[in-house]
Design a protein around this motif. Sequence first.
Motif, mmCIF file in Angstrom:
data_model
loop_
_atom_site.group_PDB
_atom_site.id
_atom_site.type_symbol
_atom_site.label_atom_id
_atom_site.label_comp_id
_atom_site.label_asym_id
_atom_site.label_seq_id
_atom_site.Cartn_x
_atom_site.Cartn_y
_atom_site.Cartn_z
ATOM 1 N N LEU A 40 55.778 -25.346 27.069
ATOM 2 C CA LEU A 40 55.949 -23.937 27.440
ATOM 3 C C LEU A 40 55.120 -23.590 28.676
ATOM 4 C CD1 LEU A 40 55.949 -22.300 23.890
ATOM 5 C CD2 LEU A 40 57.928 -22.634 25.412
ATOM 6 N N SER A 63 64.155 -26.118 19.779
ATOM 7 C CA SER A 63 62.823 -26.212 19.184
ATOM 8 C C SER A 63 62.525 -24.947 18.397
ATOM 9 C CB SER A 63 61.758 -26.415 20.262
ATOM 10 O OG SER A 63 60.466 -26.332 19.694
ATOM 11 N N GLN A 64 62.614 -25.047 17.089
ATOM 12 C CA GLN A 64 62.293 -23.896 16.235
ATOM 13 C C GLN A 64 60.837 -23.485 16.429
ATOM 14 O OE1 GLN A 64 62.910 -24.489 12.037
ATOM 15 N NE2 GLN A 64 62.808 -22.315 11.617
ATOM 16 N N VAL A 116 64.775 -23.982 30.153
ATOM 17 C CA VAL A 116 64.084 -23.106 29.204
ATOM 18 C C VAL A 116 64.976 -22.817 28.013
ATOM 19 C CG1 VAL A 116 63.213 -20.761 28.850
ATOM 20 C CG2 VAL A 116 62.519 -22.051 30.876
ATOM 21 N N LEU A 156 57.055 -18.253 20.887
ATOM 22 C CA LEU A 156 57.476 -17.236 21.849
ATOM 23 C C LEU A 156 57.763 -15.899 21.160
ATOM 24 C CD1 LEU A 156 59.733 -19.358 24.200
ATOM 25 C CD2 LEU A 156 57.437 -18.458 24.678
ATOM 26 N N ASP A 157 58.319 -15.962 19.959
ATOM 27 C CA ASP A 157 58.574 -14.730 19.219
ATOM 28 C C ASP A 157 57.260 -14.025 18.879
ATOM 29 O OD1 ASP A 157 60.403 -12.870 17.853
ATOM 30 O OD2 ASP A 157 59.430 -13.622 16.026
ATOM 31 N N ALA A 168 58.998 -23.750 19.220
ATOM 32 C CA ALA A 168 58.895 -22.997 20.475
ATOM 33 C C ALA A 168 59.387 -21.570 20.266
ATOM 34 C CB ALA A 168 59.694 -23.676 21.578
ATOM 35 N N PHE A 169 60.484 -21.418 19.545
ATOM 36 C CA PHE A 169 61.014 -20.083 19.267
ATOM 37 C C PHE A 169 59.994 -19.245 18.497
ATOM 38 C CE2 PHE A 169 63.201 -16.965 16.701
ATOM 39 C CZ PHE A 169 63.980 -16.321 17.641
ATOM 40 N N VAL A 174 64.092 -23.998 24.129
ATOM 41 C CA VAL A 174 63.841 -23.013 23.069
ATOM 42 C C VAL A 174 64.930 -23.090 22.004
ATOM 43 C CG1 VAL A 174 63.597 -20.554 22.563
ATOM 44 C CG2 VAL A 174 62.494 -21.518 24.581
ATOM 45 N N GLU A 175 66.168 -23.301 22.421
ATOM 46 C CA GLU A 175 67.271 -23.410 21.464
ATOM 47 C C GLU A 175 67.100 -24.615 20.548
ATOM 48 O OE1 GLU A 175 71.878 -24.536 21.923
ATOM 49 O OE2 GLU A 175 71.284 -22.697 22.949
#
Length: 85
Positions: free
Chosen positions: A57, A15-16, A8, A22-23, A18-19, A12-13
């Motif tokens: 995700l 994939s901008q 995970v 999720l944000d 994905a970030f 996330v680190e």
Amino acid sequence: MKQNDVEVAEFVENSQLAFKILDYFRRYPQAKDTVEGIAKWWVQDDPIEVRRVLDKLVDLDLVGKRSNAALDLYYVGSSNGHELA
């Protein structure tokens, strides 16, 4: 750290997109939307890439997916077992 936690964190680190997704869910935990809605209104990105990231995700159990004949709906929330800290 468990293997899934490492996977995970790495995803996330790296994939901008994905970030960003999720944000958005972190800021609006009751949000639910389709790929097209997330692509257009949340992250302003290509729907094909948004679907790829959302599916990952879901695989990582960070986002839920509810499907019916017409569309797929993505969500998070404690009531369905998908909760963001």
